[in-house]
Scaffold this motif. Structure first.
Motif, PDB file in Angstrom:
ATOM      1  N   GLN A   1      62.569 -87.025  44.242  1.00 61.33           N
ATOM      2  CA  GLN A   1      63.229 -86.275  43.364  1.00 61.33           C
ATOM      3  C   GLN A   1      62.354 -85.047  42.906  1.00 61.33           C
ATOM      4  O   GLN A   1      63.031 -83.954  42.665  1.00 61.33           O
ATOM      5  N   GLN A   2      61.131 -85.411  43.109  1.00 61.10           N
ATOM      6  CA  GLN A   2      60.197 -84.146  42.635  1.00 61.10           C
ATOM      7  C   GLN A   2      60.469 -82.947  43.756  1.00 61.10           C
ATOM      8  O   GLN A   2      60.297 -83.215  44.901  1.00 61.10           O
ATOM      9  N   ASN A   3      60.575 -81.670  43.077  1.00 60.20           N
ATOM     10  CA  ASN A   3      60.587 -80.595  44.170  1.00 60.20           C
ATOM     11  C   ASN A   3      59.269 -80.212  44.897  1.00 60.20           C
ATOM     12  O   ASN A   3      58.214 -80.335  44.045  1.00 60.20           O
ATOM     13  N   ALA A   4      59.443 -79.994  46.048  1.00 61.39           N
ATOM     14  CA  ALA A   4      58.187 -79.562  46.855  1.00 61.39           C
ATOM     15  C   ALA A   4      57.735 -77.947  46.315  1.00 61.39           C
ATOM     16  O   ALA A   4      58.469 -77.284  45.921  1.00 61.39           O
ATOM     17  N   THR A   5      56.335 -77.987  46.428  1.00 62.38           N
ATOM     18  CA  THR A   5      55.658 -76.885  46.167  1.00 62.38           C
ATOM     19  C   THR A   5      54.522 -76.444  47.434  1.00 62.38           C
ATOM     20  O   THR A   5      53.977 -77.548  47.540  1.00 62.38           O
ATOM     21  N   GLU A   6      54.395 -75.368  47.828  1.00 59.77           N
ATOM     22  CA  GLU A   6      53.358 -74.738  48.542  1.00 59.77           C
ATOM     23  C   GLU A   6      52.849 -73.368  48.207  1.00 59.77           C
ATOM     24  O   GLU A   6      53.740 -72.389  48.538  1.00 59.77           O
ATOM     25  N   ASN A   7      51.947 -73.425  47.334  1.00 58.14           N
ATOM     26  CA  ASN A   7      51.417 -72.312  46.746  1.00 58.14           C
ATOM     27  C   ASN A   7      52.559 -71.295  46.001  1.00 58.14           C
ATOM     28  O   ASN A   7      53.076 -71.868  45.172  1.00 58.14           O
ATOM     29  N   ARG A   8      53.043 -70.251  46.703  1.00 54.20           N
ATOM     30  CA  ARG A   8      53.739 -69.199  45.846  1.00 54.20           C
ATOM     31  C   ARG A   8      55.183 -69.715  46.242  1.00 54.20           C
ATOM     32  O   ARG A   8      56.421 -69.165  45.801  1.00 54.20           O
ATOM     33  N   PHE A   9      55.514 -70.676  47.176  1.00 57.18           N
ATOM     34  CA  PHE A   9      56.902 -71.234  47.520  1.00 57.18           C
ATOM     35  C   PHE A   9      57.273 -72.509  46.844  1.00 57.18           C
ATOM     36  O   PHE A   9      56.309 -73.473  46.936  1.00 57.18           O
ATOM     37  N   SER A  10      58.488 -72.747  46.497  1.00 61.53           N
ATOM     38  CA  SER A  10      58.912 -73.715  45.781  1.00 61.53           C
ATOM     39  C   SER A  10      60.217 -74.048  45.990  1.00 61.53           C
ATOM     40  O   SER A  10      61.174 -73.004  46.446  1.00 61.53           O
ATOM     41  N   VAL A  11      60.954 -75.339  45.601  1.00 60.20           N
ATOM     42  CA  VAL A  11      62.149 -75.506  46.188  1.00 60.20           C
ATOM     43  C   VAL A  11      62.822 -76.083  44.913  1.00 60.20           C
ATOM     44  O   VAL A  11      62.218 -76.729  44.127  1.00 60.20           O
ATOM     45  N   ASN A  12      64.193 -75.935  44.962  1.00 57.47           N
ATOM     46  CA  ASN A  12      65.008 -76.668  43.708  1.00 57.47           C
ATOM     47  C   ASN A  12      65.848 -77.396  44.508  1.00 57.47           C
ATOM     48  O   ASN A  12      67.073 -76.845  45.069  1.00 57.47           O
TER      49      ASN A  12
ATOM     50  N   ARG B   1      58.787 -78.332  52.950  1.00 60.39           N
ATOM     51  CA  ARG B   1      59.586 -79.370  53.401  1.00 60.39           C
ATOM     52  C   ARG B   1      59.803 -80.287  52.077  1.00 60.39           C
ATOM     53  O   ARG B   1      58.937 -80.604  51.336  1.00 60.39           O
ATOM     54  N   GLN B   2      61.087 -80.971  52.243  1.00 55.15           N
ATOM     55  CA  GLN B   2      61.409 -81.818  51.214  1.00 55.15           C
ATOM     56  C   GLN B   2      62.115 -83.450  51.640  1.00 55.15           C
ATOM     57  O   GLN B   2      63.051 -83.322  52.755  1.00 55.15           O
ATOM     58  N   GLU B   3      61.631 -84.280  51.305  1.00 54.37           N
ATOM     59  CA  GLU B   3      62.274 -85.716  51.525  1.00 54.37           C
ATOM     60  C   GLU B   3      63.486 -85.745  50.625  1.00 54.37           C
ATOM     61  O   GLU B   3      63.118 -86.013  49.394  1.00 54.37           O
ATOM     62  N   ALA B   4      64.442 -86.360  51.191  1.00 49.35           N
ATOM     63  CA  ALA B   4      65.604 -86.389  50.078  1.00 49.35           C
ATOM     64  C   ALA B   4      65.475 -87.592  49.305  1.00 49.35           C
ATOM     65  O   ALA B   4      65.852 -87.824  48.145  1.00 49.35           O
TER      66      ALA B   4
END
Lengths: 111, 112
Positions: free
Chosen positions: A56-67, A50-53
């Protein structure tokens, strides 16, 4: 109206490798939320990240990350060290008062 | 904690029949939604609710009705089933505007 576009219907990756799934969205709003959901063959929808708009920091959950690129309205998902259990449909979603989904990307992880 | 419970899991209807898909959550979530999932089209929003007594239409509301008399329950009614309504239906709930949705396990509906 908000729209979510996933331009990769299918992708494949070898076990232990990294793969990136693309997602773009369209909105005139400034504050919203973005999600990636996983749907394995069991059909159950599982929240991945999940990412809040406004962050600015990209969310990370273990092996999963977002850009998350707000100006470009882009929200890609990176899966590192892919595992066979990552094989699933992946859906990008956008939320204001309601949650809108893209059409999904089918990811196959092979040995 | 049961989460989001959908019943039935499978259903076959004849064209023109009506039925109600049940959805209940025990997490005191204000936000609830119904989606249908068809191959190649992702999940499309049918109706949603932001609290008891409040509902609104989503992307594909035609042929479906909803009501939200309690926080826990959000039934979806098919008024006169058509083959185009053959789909997998998901109910989902969320505790807040910021939160992700928790999904039920889905109902596979076939209209013949």
């Amino acid at each position: 109206a908000q729209t979510v576009t996933q331009s990769q219907p299918e992708m494949s990756v070898q076990e232990a490798e990294t793969v990136t799934l693309s997602c773009t969205y369209d909105t005139s709003e400034n504050n919203y939320y973005l999600f990636w959901y996983k749907q394995p063959p069991s059909r159950q929808m599982i929240l991945v990240i999940r990412q809040e708009a406004y962050k600015q920091q990209n969310a990370t959950e273990n092996r999963f990350s977002v850009n998350f690129q707000k100006a470009a309205k882009s929200f890609s998902l990176k899966i590192s060290d892919s595992q066979l259990g990552d094989t699933a449909m992946y859906f990008c979603a956008f939320k204001l008062d309601k949650l809108i989904f893209g059409t999904g990307t089918r990811l196959q992880v092979f040995p | 904690n049961a989460g989001v419970t959908q019943t039935p899991k499978f259903q076959v209807l004849k064209t023109g029949q009506s039925m109600t898909l049940q959805c209940a959550q025990d997490m005191n979530h204000e936000y609830m939604s119904w989606y249908r999932q068809d191959p190649g089209m992702g999940l499309r929003l049918i109706h949603y609710s932001v609290g008891a007594g409040i509902t609104d239409q989503g992307e594909v509301p035609n042929g479906y009705n909803v009501s939200r008399s309690t926080t826990e329950d959000f039934p979806l009614r098919l008024l006169s089933a058509a083959p185009s309504q053959t789909s997998v239906y998901f109910c989902a709930s969320s505790y807040s505007l910021e939160g992700g949705y928790t999904f039920g396990s889905g109902t596979r509906l076939t209209v013949v």
